[in-house]
Write an enzyme that holds these catalytic residues in place. Structure first.
Site, PDB file in Angstrom:
ATOM      1  N   HIS A   1       0.807  -1.228   0.000  1.00 36.52           N
ATOM      2  CA  HIS A   1       0.000   0.000   0.000  1.00 36.52           C
ATOM      3  C   HIS A   1       0.832   1.266   0.000  1.00 36.52           C
ATOM      4  O   HIS A   1       0.403   2.285  -0.543  1.00 36.52           O
ATOM      5  CB  HIS A   1      -1.007  -0.034   1.144  1.00 36.52           C
ATOM      6  CG  HIS A   1      -2.146  -0.942   0.827  1.00 36.52           C
ATOM      7  ND1 HIS A   1      -2.150  -2.260   1.215  1.00 36.52           N
ATOM      8  CD2 HIS A   1      -3.240  -0.762   0.068  1.00 36.52           C
ATOM      9  CE1 HIS A   1      -3.231  -2.837   0.734  1.00 36.52           C
ATOM     10  NE2 HIS A   1      -3.914  -1.952   0.038  1.00 36.52           N
TER      11      HIS A   1
ATOM     12  N   ARG B   1       1.727 -10.149  -0.903  1.00 36.60           N
ATOM     13  CA  ARG B   1       1.986  -9.034  -1.825  1.00 36.60           C
ATOM     14  C   ARG B   1       2.977  -8.023  -1.271  1.00 36.60           C
ATOM     15  O   ARG B   1       3.470  -7.163  -1.997  1.00 36.60           O
ATOM     16  CB  ARG B   1       0.668  -8.339  -2.206  1.00 36.60           C
ATOM     17  CG  ARG B   1      -0.035  -7.696  -1.056  1.00 36.60           C
ATOM     18  CD  ARG B   1      -1.455  -7.292  -1.389  1.00 36.60           C
ATOM     19  NE  ARG B   1      -1.557  -5.913  -1.815  1.00 36.60           N
ATOM     20  CZ  ARG B   1      -2.710  -5.246  -1.907  1.00 36.60           C
ATOM     21  NH1 ARG B   1      -3.851  -5.853  -1.652  1.00 36.60           N
ATOM     22  NH2 ARG B   1      -2.737  -4.001  -2.273  1.00 36.60           N
TER      23      ARG B   1
ATOM     24  N   CYS C   1      -9.512  -3.201 -10.837  1.00 37.66           N
ATOM     25  CA  CYS C   1      -8.851  -2.049 -10.229  1.00 37.66           C
ATOM     26  C   CYS C   1      -7.539  -2.383  -9.527  1.00 37.66           C
ATOM     27  O   CYS C   1      -7.013  -1.574  -8.782  1.00 37.66           O
ATOM     28  CB  CYS C   1      -9.792  -1.345  -9.263  1.00 37.66           C
ATOM     29  SG  CYS C   1     -10.398  -2.426  -7.982  1.00 37.66           S
TER      30      CYS C   1
ATOM     31  N   ASN D   1      -4.797  -7.252  -6.967  1.00 35.15           N
ATOM     32  CA  ASN D   1      -3.702  -7.219  -5.977  1.00 35.15           C
ATOM     33  C   ASN D   1      -3.888  -8.343  -4.964  1.00 35.15           C
ATOM     34  O   ASN D   1      -2.963  -9.083  -4.652  1.00 35.15           O
ATOM     35  CB  ASN D   1      -3.682  -5.884  -5.219  1.00 35.15           C
ATOM     36  CG  ASN D   1      -3.446  -4.708  -6.126  1.00 35.15           C
ATOM     37  OD1 ASN D   1      -2.968  -4.885  -7.235  1.00 35.15           O
ATOM     38  ND2 ASN D   1      -3.800  -3.514  -5.680  1.00 35.15           N
ATOM     39  N   ASP D   2      -5.097  -8.422  -4.436  1.00 38.41           N
ATOM     40  CA  ASP D   2      -5.360  -9.467  -3.446  1.00 38.41           C
ATOM     41  C   ASP D   2      -5.681 -10.802  -4.096  1.00 38.41           C
ATOM     42  O   ASP D   2      -5.293 -11.847  -3.584  1.00 38.41           O
ATOM     43  CB  ASP D   2      -6.511  -9.040  -2.531  1.00 38.41           C
ATOM     44  CG  ASP D   2      -6.026  -8.079  -1.461  1.00 38.41           C
ATOM     45  OD1 ASP D   2      -4.949  -8.342  -0.898  1.00 38.41           O
ATOM     46  OD2 ASP D   2      -6.698  -7.072  -1.212  1.00 38.41           O
TER      47      ASP D   2
ATOM     48  N   GLU E   1     -11.856 -10.398  -5.012  1.00 36.44           N
ATOM     49  CA  GLU E   1     -10.430 -10.391  -4.650  1.00 36.44           C
ATOM     50  C   GLU E   1     -10.069 -11.552  -3.738  1.00 36.44           C
ATOM     51  O   GLU E   1      -8.915 -11.715  -3.353  1.00 36.44           O
ATOM     52  CB  GLU E   1     -10.046  -9.051  -4.013  1.00 36.44           C
ATOM     53  CG  GLU E   1     -10.849  -8.671  -2.804  1.00 36.44           C
ATOM     54  CD  GLU E   1     -10.471  -7.309  -2.242  1.00 36.44           C
ATOM     55  OE1 GLU E   1      -9.427  -6.756  -2.613  1.00 36.44           O
ATOM     56  OE2 GLU E   1     -11.242  -6.802  -1.399  1.00 36.44           O
TER      57      GLU E   1
HETATM   58  C1  PEP Z   1      -6.934  -5.155  -4.895  1.00 34.00           C
HETATM   59  O1  PEP Z   1      -6.858  -5.986  -3.984  1.00 34.00           O
HETATM   60  O2  PEP Z   1      -6.619  -5.404  -6.082  1.00 34.00           O
HETATM   61  C2  PEP Z   1      -7.409  -3.800  -4.629  1.00 34.00           C
HETATM   62  C3  PEP Z   1      -7.655  -2.967  -5.597  1.00 34.00           C
HETATM   63  O3  PEP Z   1      -7.533  -3.429  -3.334  1.00 34.00           O
HETATM   64  P1  PEP Z   1      -6.313  -3.019  -2.370  1.00 34.00           P
HETATM   65  O4  PEP Z   1      -5.083  -2.876  -3.197  1.00 34.00           O
HETATM   66  O5  PEP Z   1      -6.718  -1.762  -1.689  1.00 34.00           O
HETATM   67  O6  PEP Z   1      -6.266  -4.198  -1.442  1.00 34.00           O
HETATM   68 MG    MG Z   2      -7.767  -5.593  -2.073  1.00 29.61          MG
END
Ligand code: PEP
Ligand code: MG
Length: 595
Positions: free
Chosen positions: A193, A471, A508, A460-461, A437
């Protein structure tokens, strides 16, 4: 002084040139050496000076905390000051320096560790928690001895490049972007993050350097190249000149891309792929617009909590923030994701107890919201009240199956009813989406489709949990594979169900911003890609130059390949073939090199 070049993972592009500020001395890296007998008294003076400096820091923070957050919070700081005066803390440190000839840092650490262990054994939970105050105090004293104790990330006097072992999302949320020219972190990966925040704040950043904080001292001149993942300590005049030129050419390149801002995001064969922005606060809508976003695809609302670590946002805070974002983005949509704290995004300070363990598989996001319903209700009330100020969508994070979704929907219906009964105007239908996710959610999208208006795939998750690769852990960053056959196969399954059921899909995760993965994912038939605003022009260029038919062919071929490596090689070959000018490949290659 010799020039030192370190290589890491470039996670936020651009070049920063400024003196270093080393934020954190890791407690495990405290220097240890024996003092010469005639150096002992000087070391005691150094300790006393540091103690006096910490007292001054605490007084200042206490006054400020009292003004901003009230006397109860100020007392927490006051308690640290008292600990610093306590003979059971400082006397043993002096003893170690005098009797054992230890350097001040090591003596502070040894005594801090010893007391901390004793605190952890106390059965009374209130007293046990005071151990955290002691740890803070020890860290502050160590930072002060290292010459970087008295600063706050949101209140720096001069521009710096920040070096830290790690930077929590709440630290990152408080960065003063006018003073932090760039940052360098020993740990972390592309989707951590702090990396995501760096991109949205448009601060060049390099992560995963392992030991950069040990190789630099506060005040050293440094260059960081967040595009190539390079950090240069004590650059020569010639290197400085080279990087100043590079900085100019990056800026020219960005300006060229920005010229596509108002052009439609449509493939040459007429398929529209909307490009939206991921943001963390309403103030970022301006950057989203500036880079040509067709809306906000992901508003990570947790940063409302992380920015002010000592007060939970009220219903009014939520309302104002969402209203501001909706009005600034109108008539385009804003998808606000409800609170997603947990995992590495820890609840701030005093509220951490609400969250329990920091496990990646713990009480995160929707799980937390359904347990701490009062907090969730405040957020939902703020959201619904803001709903008629623009085109609001609500997204629920970390849903693992139908049960959580139904529970959340029931609560949402009650909140809406209460607001209406109180006379608030709420938009008749606020579209609801779920993040896909968690792998289990991806496997039951057919059931989820009955209950929502759209899906938002969080790669991402999804990749982290599907491949069992943390990650945020640079030791396994090489195993984090957005083009792993299992990832493509699962995404393809989700898309097939979504198409059959007529559910629009937005994606996203950070993969949306990488030309290589975006090219392959385009072939899945995704309707919207959402990313940090800066990446939009590059991806728009991809969309406008690659036909959907071709992207589909690339995807279908990739789906037949057996390993991530084969798919990556094939995709890279295709990217080069379609963009022989090397423009996209160069953009991507630079972001990844040096990892
Ligand atoms: C994701 O997990 O891809 C996502 C967009 O959420 P975050 O990165 O905030 O966990
Ligand atoms: Mg996420």
């Amino acid at each position: 002084m010799d020039t030192v070049v370190c290589r890491g993972i470039g996670v936020s592009p651009g070049i920063a040139i400024a003196p270093a500020l080393v934020l954190e001395l890791r407690l495990s890296q405290v220097p240890k050496f024996d003092l010469a007998p005639d150096a002992v008294e000087q070391e005691i003076i150094r300790l006393d000076d540091a103690v006096a400096a910490v007292h001054r820091q605490l007084e200042r923070i206490e006054q400020q905390t009292g003004r901003e957050l009230g006397s109860a919070m100020a007392q927490i700081i006051d308690a640290q000051g008292l600990m610093l005066d306590d003979s059971s803390f400082v006397d043993p440190i002096r003893d170690r320096i005098r009797k054992l000839g230890q350097n001040a840092e090591w003596a502070v650490k040894a005594v801090g560790d010893d007391l901390s262990e004793r605190f952890s054994e106390i059965s009374d939970s209130y007293l046990r928690e005071r151990g955290n105050d002691l740890d803070d105090l020890t860290a502050r004293l160590l930072r002060t001895l290292a010459g970087s104790g008295d600063f706050r990330l949101d209140n720096l006097a001069d521009p710096v490049v920040l070096f830290a072992y790690d930077l929590s999302p709440s630290d990152t949320a408080m960065l003063d972007r006018t003073k932090i020219m760039g940052f360098v972190i020993d740990v972390g990966g592309r989707t951590s993050h702090s990396a995501i925040m760096a991109r949205s704040l448009e601060i060049p950043a390099v992560v995963g350097l392992h030991n950069a904080t040990e190789r630099v001292r506060s005040g050293d001149e440094v260059i960081i190249d967040g595009t190539e993942g390079a950090v240069i300590i004590h650059p020569t005049v010639a290197i400085l000149g080279e990087y100043r030129n590079k900085r100019r050419s990056y800026a020219a390149h960005d300006a060229e891309l920005l010229a596509t801002r108002d052009l439609p995001s449509v493939t040459p064969d007429g398929v529209q792929i909307k490009l939206l922005a991921n943001i963390e606060s309403a103030s970022e809508v301006a950057a989203a617009r500036q880079h040509g976003a067709a809306g906000v695809g992901l508003f990570r609302s947790e940063f409302l909590y992380l920015r002010r670590p000592t007060v939970l946002p009220s219903e009014e805070d939520h309302y104002r923030e969402y209203r501001a974002a909706l009005e600034a983005m109108a008539p385009d949509p804003v998808a606000v994701r409800t609170l997603d704290l947990g995992g590495e995004k820890q609840m701030p300070g005093e509220f951490r107890r609400l969250q329990g363990s920091n496990s990646l598989l713990g009480l995160r996001a929707i799980r937390h919201s359904l347990q701490e319903q009062q907090m969730f209700v405040q957020q939902l009330r703020g959201l619904y009240r803001a709903s008629n100020h623009g085109d609001l969508r609500i997204v629920l994070p970390f849903v693992s199956g139908l049960g959580e979704l139904l529970e959340a929907k029931a609560l949402m219906a009650r909140v809406r009813q209460d607001l209406e009964a109180e006379g608030h105007a709420v938009t008749e239908h606020v579209p609801l989406g779920v993040m896909i996710e968690v792998p289990s959610a991806a496997l039951v999208v057919g059931h989820l489709a009955n209950e929502v208006d759209f899906f938002s795939i969080g790669t991402n998750d999804l990749i982290q949990y599907l491949l069992a690769v943390d990650r945020n852990n640079d030791a396994v960053a090489h195993l984090y594979k957005p083009l792993h056959p299992a990832v493509l196969c699962l995404l393809d399954q989700v898309m097939q169900v979504a198409k059959e059921r007529g559910i629009p899909v937005s994606l996203c995760g950070e993969t949306a911003a990488d030309p290589l993965t975006a090219m392959v994912y385009m072939g899945l038939g995704i309707d919207e890609l959402s990313m940090s605003p800066r990446s939009i022009p590059v991806i728009k260029n991809l969309v406008r130059r690659l036909s959907y038919a071709e992207a589909r062919r690339i995807l279908l071929r990739s789906l037949r390949l057996a390993s991530a490596r084969e798919i990556e090689e094939f995709a890279l070959e295709q990217l080069m073939a379609h963009f022989p000018d090397g423009f996209l490949a160069a953009a991507r290659g630079k972001e990844r090199c040096g990892s």
